[in-house]
Write a protein that holds these residues in place. Structure first.
Motif: not given
Length: 184
Positions: A121-126, A161-176, A178-181
């Motif tokens: 949900r966090n990924v989708q919301t972002r 890659t279509g994969q949720l990598t730490p780099v992708t999560a960071s670029a999205m503004g998510l903490d790699p 703590n993805l649930a945060g």
């Protein structure tokens, strides 16, 4: 220094809550978490490919087309899925300890870790707030979420890659870590 050309991937299960609204949903493909490899790890992979006779280039820590082709050729020749990406099966077949490929301070999640609906949900919301996702924020990783991740990666010149990598999560503004945060 992390290189974006080679990553170590682990498949993670997805978690689906079967509620009446989701009871007809097909199970999603397993998510993959990919950890970019540092230069020293790339050198280890290149050296192992040289020992196996699949790579003739320099073990310089730069993951280029010749390295990727060598890995694909090695995978094909050993009956592995020829992805050109490192994974536990390829590492084992190469005789490389996966733990030696990843820095101790940023080990990937264990293969038993499940990405919760909250993380999805966090990924989708972002992705929605960034204009890459138009689907429902339902916590289910499906084709629309997958496509949105790929479009986001392409827009940021990340490895697509279509994969949720730490780099992708960071670029999205998510903490790699703590993805649930809440997004940063």
């Amino acid at each position: 220094m992390k290189l974006s050309g080679l990553a170590f991937s682990l498949a993670l299960g997805t978690q689906l809550a079967l509620t009446p609204a989701h009871s007809l949903a097909q199970p999603a493909q397993p998510l993959t978490y990919a950890q970019p490899l540092e230069r020293d790890a790339v050198v280890k992979v290149q050296e192992a490919l040289r020992r196996a006779g699949a790579y003739t280039g320099a073990a310089d820590g730069i993951w280029g087309p010749a390295s990727r082709t060598a890995l694909e050729t090695f995978q094909q020749g050993r009956g592995l899925q020829a992805t050109g990406e490192m994974n536990p099966a390829t590492a084992a077949t190469l005789g490389v300890n996966p733990a030696e490929l990843l820095p101790a301070h940023s080990a990937p999640p264990a293969t038993t870790e499940v990405l919760s609906e909250q993380v999805v949900r966090n990924v989708q919301t972002r992705l929605r707030s960034l204009g890459f996702y138009e689907g429902g924020v339902d916590g289910i990783w499906g084709p629309a979420t997958q496509t949105a991740i790929e479009r986001f990666q392409q827009s940021r010149s990340l490895q697509v890659t279509g994969q949720l990598t730490p780099v992708t999560a960071s670029a999205m503004g998510l903490d790699p870590n703590n993805l649930a945060g809440a997004p940063r």
